[in-house]
Scaffold this active site. Structure first.
Site, mmCIF file in Angstrom:
data_model
loop_
_atom_site.group_PDB
_atom_site.id
_atom_site.type_symbol
_atom_site.label_atom_id
_atom_site.label_comp_id
_atom_site.label_asym_id
_atom_site.label_seq_id
_atom_site.Cartn_x
_atom_site.Cartn_y
_atom_site.Cartn_z
ATOM 1 N N ASN A 1 0.823 -1.222 0.000
ATOM 2 C CA ASN A 1 0.000 0.000 0.000
ATOM 3 C C ASN A 1 0.851 1.263 0.000
ATOM 4 O OD1 ASN A 1 0.856 -0.493 2.636
ATOM 5 N ND2 ASN A 1 -0.969 0.400 3.558
ATOM 6 N N HIS B 1 -2.429 -10.201 11.155
ATOM 7 C CA HIS B 1 -2.726 -9.555 12.450
ATOM 8 C C HIS B 1 -4.072 -9.953 13.080
ATOM 9 C CE1 HIS B 1 -4.715 -6.991 9.564
ATOM 10 N NE2 HIS B 1 -3.654 -6.285 9.271
ATOM 11 N N ASP C 1 3.568 -5.521 11.659
ATOM 12 C CA ASP C 1 2.701 -4.514 11.031
ATOM 13 C C ASP C 1 3.286 -3.116 11.245
ATOM 14 O OD1 ASP C 1 0.665 -3.322 9.632
ATOM 15 O OD2 ASP C 1 -0.910 -3.754 11.098
HETATM 16 ZN ZN LIG Z 1 -3.715 -4.874 7.821
#
Ligand SMILES: [Zn+2]
Length: 442
Positions: A102, A245, A323
């Site tokens: 992203n 996650h 993350d």
């Molecule tokens: Zn995510």
């Protein structure tokens, strides 16, 4: 020929079942030999000091592997670059990281992937990437999986967003299965989370914030598991779903059951989800909202945190992934609902895992290391890493497992400082990180 001796350490290599005092000889970037102390005395006498590392009192383990990081390059380099994010990785003991797609633009093409992995980006560690599962991560049309795997992709994901449509997810799972790579799912039913900025429940209610229900996660996980079952029934394919996650007891129960049934599902947990709860979001009596406790999935209730710990202990969760999601201070210093999701995590992952899992919940040291090396390597099918087997790449972390210290965000190698762990207690400190035989940090 280049050599490096790592002497006097406690070698813990879960993939080989090793936990004993050993010396490690590295030659030309590979593990050349692991021997009981004293065997390399002759060599030690002839090697210059800078090619010898004294690891007395330290654990010598496979370099850590993080299959979920956001490095923000291209397009958001005010938050992080590949060079700064991977410097933070090395500082945290990581020798391999997997970049999420992203970025701006979204990494959904061979050209984008090759750009990201090019030496000019100056990655400090072994850099891998998962390109987007769908074009532009728009959730409509899958990317060219065959070409992307050929160019080095280790999986596919639209992380930050789910692949929401059944037929698109089915196509993604089938295409990835043909190539032997996972589809990594950000499990969030976004039809249930619009305008939500934290976990649904008592704290959200007191703070006057819209909350994300736990079902937003578990519904997508359950849907994906149903797709796995259908695909296995209808075709010879054996797709691999990786759930990113995981944060709720409900999703973990579904994954545990699916594993027992033999489906190819793996999952990861982030350190903040086994360390913190929704209480970190705000002190409602003081009217203070902590945007560094805002991430997606959100911090959950204590029962969910304990479910994550339990699933790490019983093996339902395959690996720890940070993350790592850097944001600039000015982006986080806004009203809670407007703040972006995510926290940095590469420099605090080992210290939190040792504190919470090893010290507070009694997880064996070797298990903690496995969750951060051999097992994430297994999820993405990484060969010759995640273990100190002779012949493997000499990716090594040397850390003092007993040291207690406080993390200071100001000293971070990351470009960003958005962490709820500034000043937090850590257990175990990285003394050196070695990548392919080269000292990355000491
Ligand atoms: Zn995510």
């Amino acid at each position: 020929m280049s050599e490096l001796l790592i002497l006097n350490g406690r070698v813990v290599d879960p993939a080989q079942g090793t936990d004993e005092a050993c010396d490690v000889l590295v030659r030309d970037g590979r593990v050349a030999a692991i021997e009981p102390p004293g065997r390399f005395t002759g060599l030690s006498n002839s090697l210059p000091n800078e090619l010898q590392m004294d690891a007395a009192g330290c654990v010598v383990a496979p370099g850590l592997i993080d299959i979920h990081v956001h490095l923000r390059e291209p397009g958001q380099t005010h938050k992080e670059t590949i060079a700064t994010g991977t410097a933070a990785a090395a500082a945290g003991g990581f020798t391999t990281v997997v970049a999420m797609p992203n970025t701006t633009p979204v990494n959904d093409s061979v050209a984008g992937l090759e750009w990201m992995l090019a030496p000019e980006r100056q990655s400090q560690v072994n850099l891998l990437a998962m390109p987007a599962a769908t074009l532009g991560s728009m959730g409509r049309e899958i990317t060219d999986y065959a070409a992307l795997v050929e160019a080095g992709a280790v999986g596919f994901t639209d992380d930050g967003k789910p692949v929401l449509e059944d037929e698109v997810m089915r196509a993604a799972l089938l295409a990835a299965a043909r190539l032997g790579v996972p589809v990594s799912q950000h499990a969030e039913d976004t039809r249930m989370t619009g305008g939500c900025s934290m976990n649904a429940g008592r704290v959200a209610f007191r703070l006057g914030l819209r909350g994300m229900p736990v079902e937003a996660e578990s519904r997508i996980v359950e849907r994906d598991l149903r797709l796995l079952r259908e695909i296995e029934r209808e075709s010879r394919a054996r797709p691999h779903l990786h759930v990113q996650h995981v944060s709720t007891a409900r999703a973990l129960a579904a994954i545990r059951e699916a594993k027992a049934q033999g489906l190819h599902v793996t999952c990861e947990a982030a350190p903040h989800h086994f360390t913190l709860t929704e209480d970190a979001v705000g002190d409602y009596s003081a009217g203070e909202y902590c945007t560094n406790a805002k991430m997606n999935p959100p911090l959950r209730a204590e029962a969910d945190r304990l479910a994550v710990v339990e699933a790490l202990l019983d093996g339902t969760i395959d690996c720890i992934a940070t993350d790592h999601a850097p944001h600039a201070s000015h982006e986080k210093e806004v009203e809670f609902e407007r703040a972006p999701n995510g926290i940095t995590g590469l420099e605090t992952a080992l210290g939190l895992a040792l504190r919470v899992l090893h010290r507070e919940h009694g997880m064996a040291l070797g298990r903690v290391i496995a969750l951060m090396s051999a097992q994430p390597a297994g999820v993405i099918g990484l060969k010759q890493r995640g273990s100190l087997r002779v012949g493997s790449y000499a990716d090594v972390v040397v850390f003092d497992a007993g040291v207690e210290w406080k993390y200071r965000a100001v000293a971070s190698r990351s470009k960003s400082r958005n962490t709820p762990f500034d000043g937090a207690e850590m257990v175990g400190r990285v003394r050196a990180t070695i990548g392919r035989g080269a000292i990355l940090r000491q």
